[in-house]
Write a protein that holds these residues in place. Structure first.
Motif, short mmCIF file in Angstrom:
data_model
loop_
_atom_site.label_atom_id
_atom_site.label_comp_id
_atom_site.label_asym_id
_atom_site.label_seq_id
_atom_site.Cartn_x
_atom_site.Cartn_y
_atom_site.Cartn_z
N ASP A 16 0.90 -0.88 0.31
CA ASP A 16 0.00 -0.11 0.19
C ASP A 16 0.66 1.59 -0.06
OD1 ASP A 16 -1.83 1.97 0.42
OD2 ASP A 16 -2.87 1.41 1.85
N THR A 17 1.33 1.30 -1.38
CA THR A 17 1.94 2.82 -1.09
C THR A 17 1.24 4.26 -0.40
OG1 THR A 17 1.05 2.97 -3.07
CG2 THR A 17 2.78 2.38 -3.57
N VAL A 24 1.11 -9.41 2.86
CA VAL A 24 1.49 -11.32 2.65
C VAL A 24 0.33 -11.68 1.86
CG1 VAL A 24 2.93 -13.65 2.12
CG2 VAL A 24 3.81 -11.20 3.11
N ILE A 25 -0.64 -12.00 0.86
CA ILE A 25 -1.91 -12.92 0.72
C ILE A 25 -1.71 -13.25 -0.24
CG2 ILE A 25 -4.32 -12.11 0.42
CD1 ILE A 25 -3.81 -9.62 1.50
N TYR A 42 9.20 -13.01 -2.75
CA TYR A 42 8.16 -12.85 -3.05
C TYR A 42 7.52 -12.29 -4.62
CZ TYR A 42 7.01 -14.73 1.62
OH TYR A 42 6.81 -15.36 2.65
N PRO A 43 6.45 -12.25 -5.49
CA PRO A 43 6.10 -11.74 -6.56
C PRO A 43 5.52 -10.22 -5.66
CG PRO A 43 5.21 -13.91 -6.77
CD PRO A 43 5.97 -13.40 -5.52
N TYR A 44 5.77 -8.62 -6.86
CA TYR A 44 5.24 -7.77 -5.52
C TYR A 44 4.14 -7.17 -6.95
CZ TYR A 44 6.18 -2.54 -4.85
OH TYR A 44 6.09 -1.72 -4.00
N VAL A 45 2.98 -6.40 -6.25
CA VAL A 45 2.27 -6.04 -6.15
C VAL A 45 1.42 -4.50 -5.92
CG1 VAL A 45 -0.10 -6.24 -7.21
CG2 VAL A 45 0.92 -7.79 -7.64
N PRO A 46 2.38 -3.31 -6.34
CA PRO A 46 1.56 -1.87 -5.43
C PRO A 46 0.31 -1.84 -5.96
CG PRO A 46 2.75 -1.51 -7.49
CD PRO A 46 2.88 -3.23 -7.41
N ILE A 47 -0.87 -1.46 -4.16
CA ILE A 47 -2.14 -0.79 -5.03
C ILE A 47 -1.34 0.44 -4.49
CG2 ILE A 47 -2.75 -2.77 -4.89
CD1 ILE A 47 -3.32 -2.97 -1.76
N ASP A 48 -2.83 0.98 -4.12
CA ASP A 48 -3.25 2.76 -4.05
C ASP A 48 -3.84 2.47 -2.87
OD1 ASP A 48 -1.47 3.76 -5.79
OD2 ASP A 48 -3.81 3.29 -7.16
N VAL A 49 -4.32 1.71 -2.38
CA VAL A 49 -5.38 1.58 -0.84
C VAL A 49 -5.59 0.77 -0.35
CG1 VAL A 49 -8.20 2.19 -0.55
CG2 VAL A 49 -7.20 3.44 -2.39
N SER A 50 -5.10 0.85 0.54
CA SER A 50 -6.04 -1.04 1.69
C SER A 50 -6.53 -0.50 2.97
CB SER A 50 -4.81 -1.96 1.39
OG SER A 50 -3.95 -0.79 2.29
#
Length: 83
Positions: A16-17, A24-25, A42-50
């Motif tokens: 969550d930027t 980790v999910i 791990y594979p990395y995925v940036p997200i805007d909102v969590s």
């Protein structure tokens, strides 16, 4: 289950930027980027909102609504009590 028709299920790091929080999910998302997190890759995925940055989950939405109500009341009726 039939073989070779289901997507690969693996642990993925979501970042969550807005809140600079990492989660980790387990997910089937694919990512070309990887990150070293807690000693594993791990594979990395940036997200805007969590849940770490969304106003409804952090309680900031309730505070801003209350501040607006108080200001609206004071503007409408002024300071009560003669001062």
């Amino acid at each position: 289950m039939k073989p070779n028709i289901h997507p690969d299920y693996q642990n993925v790091v979501f970042h969550d930027t807005a809140a600079d929080a990492y989660f980790v999910i387990g997910s089937t998302l694919k990512s070309d980027r990887t990150i070293e997190y807690q000693g594993k890759t791990y594979p990395y995925v940036p997200i805007d909102v969590s849940s770490a940055s969304h106003p409804q989950y952090t309680g900031k939405q309730r505070i801003s609504k209350n501040e607006g109500r108080i200001a609206k009341f004071k503007n409408r009726f002024g300071q009560l009590g003669g001062k």
